[in-house]
Design a protein around this motif. Structure first.
Motif, PDB file in Angstrom:
ATOM      1  N   PRO A 109       0.826  -1.214   0.000  1.00 41.57           N
ATOM      2  CA  PRO A 109       0.000   0.000   0.000  1.00 41.57           C
ATOM      3  C   PRO A 109       0.859   1.262   0.000  1.00 41.57           C
ATOM      4  CG  PRO A 109      -0.840  -1.586   1.587  1.00 41.57           C
ATOM      5  CD  PRO A 109       0.474  -2.111   1.119  1.00 41.57           C
ATOM      6  N   SER A 110       0.476   2.219  -0.824  1.00 37.48           N
ATOM      7  CA  SER A 110       1.221   3.473  -0.938  1.00 37.48           C
ATOM      8  C   SER A 110       0.632   4.539  -0.022  1.00 37.48           C
ATOM      9  CB  SER A 110       1.198   3.981  -2.383  1.00 37.48           C
ATOM     10  OG  SER A 110       1.818   3.053  -3.254  1.00 37.48           O
ATOM     11  N   PHE A 111       1.500   5.426   0.432  1.00 33.26           N
ATOM     12  CA  PHE A 111       1.041   6.586   1.186  1.00 33.26           C
ATOM     13  C   PHE A 111       0.739   7.717   0.211  1.00 33.26           C
ATOM     14  CE2 PHE A 111       3.502   4.279   4.387  1.00 33.26           C
ATOM     15  CZ  PHE A 111       2.648   4.326   5.469  1.00 33.26           C
ATOM     16  N   TYR A 112      -0.153   8.610   0.619  1.00 36.27           N
ATOM     17  CA  TYR A 112      -0.539   9.732  -0.220  1.00 36.27           C
ATOM     18  C   TYR A 112      -0.150  11.049   0.443  1.00 36.27           C
ATOM     19  CZ  TYR A 112      -2.861   6.330  -3.113  1.00 36.27           C
ATOM     20  OH  TYR A 112      -3.097   5.255  -3.944  1.00 36.27           O
ATOM     21  N   ARG A 113      -0.808  11.417   1.525  1.00 32.21           N
ATOM     22  CA  ARG A 113      -0.414  12.630   2.244  1.00 32.21           C
ATOM     23  C   ARG A 113       0.792  12.377   3.132  1.00 32.21           C
ATOM     24  NH1 ARG A 113      -5.277  15.426   5.254  1.00 32.21           N
ATOM     25  NH2 ARG A 113      -3.580  16.881   5.662  1.00 32.21           N
ATOM     26  N   LEU A 114       0.907  11.183   3.659  1.00 34.19           N
ATOM     27  CA  LEU A 114       2.067  10.809   4.466  1.00 34.19           C
ATOM     28  C   LEU A 114       3.174  10.297   3.538  1.00 34.19           C
ATOM     29  CD1 LEU A 114       0.199   8.985   7.377  1.00 34.19           C
ATOM     30  CD2 LEU A 114       1.046  11.342   7.325  1.00 34.19           C
ATOM     31  N   HIS A 115       4.343  10.050   4.120  1.00 36.52           N
ATOM     32  CA  HIS A 115       5.489   9.719   3.274  1.00 36.52           C
ATOM     33  C   HIS A 115       6.263   8.523   3.827  1.00 36.52           C
ATOM     34  CE1 HIS A 115       4.925  13.525   1.152  1.00 36.52           C
ATOM     35  NE2 HIS A 115       4.838  14.110   2.333  1.00 36.52           N
ATOM     36  N   VAL A 116       6.981   7.875   2.926  1.00 37.46           N
ATOM     37  CA  VAL A 116       7.932   6.828   3.304  1.00 37.46           C
ATOM     38  C   VAL A 116       9.281   7.504   3.504  1.00 37.46           C
ATOM     39  CG1 VAL A 116       9.116   4.735   2.554  1.00 37.46           C
ATOM     40  CG2 VAL A 116       6.687   5.058   2.028  1.00 37.46           C
ATOM     41  N   ARG A 117       9.946   7.224   4.612  1.00 44.15           N
ATOM     42  CA  ARG A 117      11.245   7.835   4.902  1.00 44.15           C
ATOM     43  C   ARG A 117      12.277   7.475   3.835  1.00 44.15           C
ATOM     44  NH1 ARG A 117      12.618   4.417  10.365  1.00 44.15           N
ATOM     45  NH2 ARG A 117      14.777   4.813   9.814  1.00 44.15           N
ATOM     46  N   GLN A 118      13.212   8.365   3.587  1.00 41.40           N
ATOM     47  CA  GLN A 118      14.196   8.160   2.527  1.00 41.40           C
ATOM     48  C   GLN A 118      15.125   6.988   2.808  1.00 41.40           C
ATOM     49  OE1 GLN A 118      16.167  11.931   1.934  1.00 41.40           O
ATOM     50  NE2 GLN A 118      14.468  12.771   0.741  1.00 41.40           N
TER      51      GLN A 118
END
Length: 263
Positions: A121-130
């Motif tokens: 599942p992808s985040f939209y407003r939130l983010h995955v850390r670099q």
């Protein structure tokens, strides 16, 4: 000063030391956690404070045990309760932290958990850390070491959390999102996205003391027979290992979603 009087003085000193170390260790642990949560210092500094608080509390408990033997032998009953409390505080605190350390050694040092590894599942407003896949452990296994960081994450995840999978519910996508939002609110999560059209709910869970924040996304799709197909992902914003927190969160949340199915 007689020998008996000298030992009474030492009993009082030991009692004071036990109280200072046991209660002071708890206070230091809380200070370290709250200071980290409020941004006064880095969370790693908070962990260092916690480690020293742990050792101080152990020392306090041992001293309290020694002091108990002295105060009972010399009839200083007024000090017995204080030493007992110091000992109990030490045992409870050390047991709790010891459990956390034991759990951390039983789970892999990853911080991103998902029900679906092939279609995460992808985040939209939130983010995955670099640096999300920067420190994935190879568990000392050459075949894992040869994989790319993302593929190694999948392999380690499957070994540790093979029970965490997609679930299906006999509900519409809209009703499933409503149920997920209600459960998120019950848990005190900060819900940042509710998109019934695309079947997306995003939320942030914050730990009590250190105030660590974990990003959560719940994805709901319509299945081939009209059922709601639910996937969930929980990811820590900082740290290498989550001590199993994200997996525990997903298991508990999906179990509650299943109860809705039964109800």
């Amino acid at each position: 000063m007689t020998e008996a009087l000298r030992k009474r003085v030492w009993a009082r000193r030991l009692t004071l030391a036990a109280a200072v170390l046991s209660f002071g260790g708890i206070a230091a642990a809380l200070l370290g956690a709250v200071g980290s949560g409020q941004g006064v210092w880095h969370f790693r500094t908070g962990f260092v404070i916690l480690r020293y608080a742990f050792f101080a509390t152990i020392a306090g408990g041992l001293i309290a045990l020694a002091a108990l033997l002295l105060v009972r032998r010399y009839g200083l009953h007024g000090l017995t309760r204080l030493n007992l409390v110091a000992l109990i505080v030490s045992v409870v605190f050390v047991t709790y932290l010891g459990h956390q350390v034991r759990v951390s050694r039983q789970v892999p040092a990853i911080h991103d958990v998902s029900t679906n590894l092939d279609d995460v599942p992808s985040f939209y407003r939130l983010h995955v850390r670099q640096d999300n896949y920067a420190d994935i452990p190879d568990l000392g296994r050459p075949p894992l070491a040869r994989l790319t960081p993302r593929e190694r994450w999948k392999a380690v995840h499957r070994m540790a959390y093979g029970d965490i999978r997609t679930i299906s519910l006999p509900l519409s996508v809209s009703d499933t999102i409503d149920r997920a939002a209600a459960l998120a609110n019950e848990r005190g999560w900060e819900v940042v996205t509710i998109d019934k059209v695309n079947g997306i709910l995003e939320a942030v869970a914050t730990s009590r003391f250190f105030r660590f924040k974990d990003n959560i996304v719940i994805r709901v799709r319509k299945g081939p027979e009209g059922e709601a197909v639910v996937d969930m992902r929980s990811l820590s914003r900082v740290g290498i290992s989550d001590i199993g927190v994200n997996a525990k969160r997903i298991r508990a949340f999906l179990a509650d979603m299943q109860e809705a199915k039964q109800g």
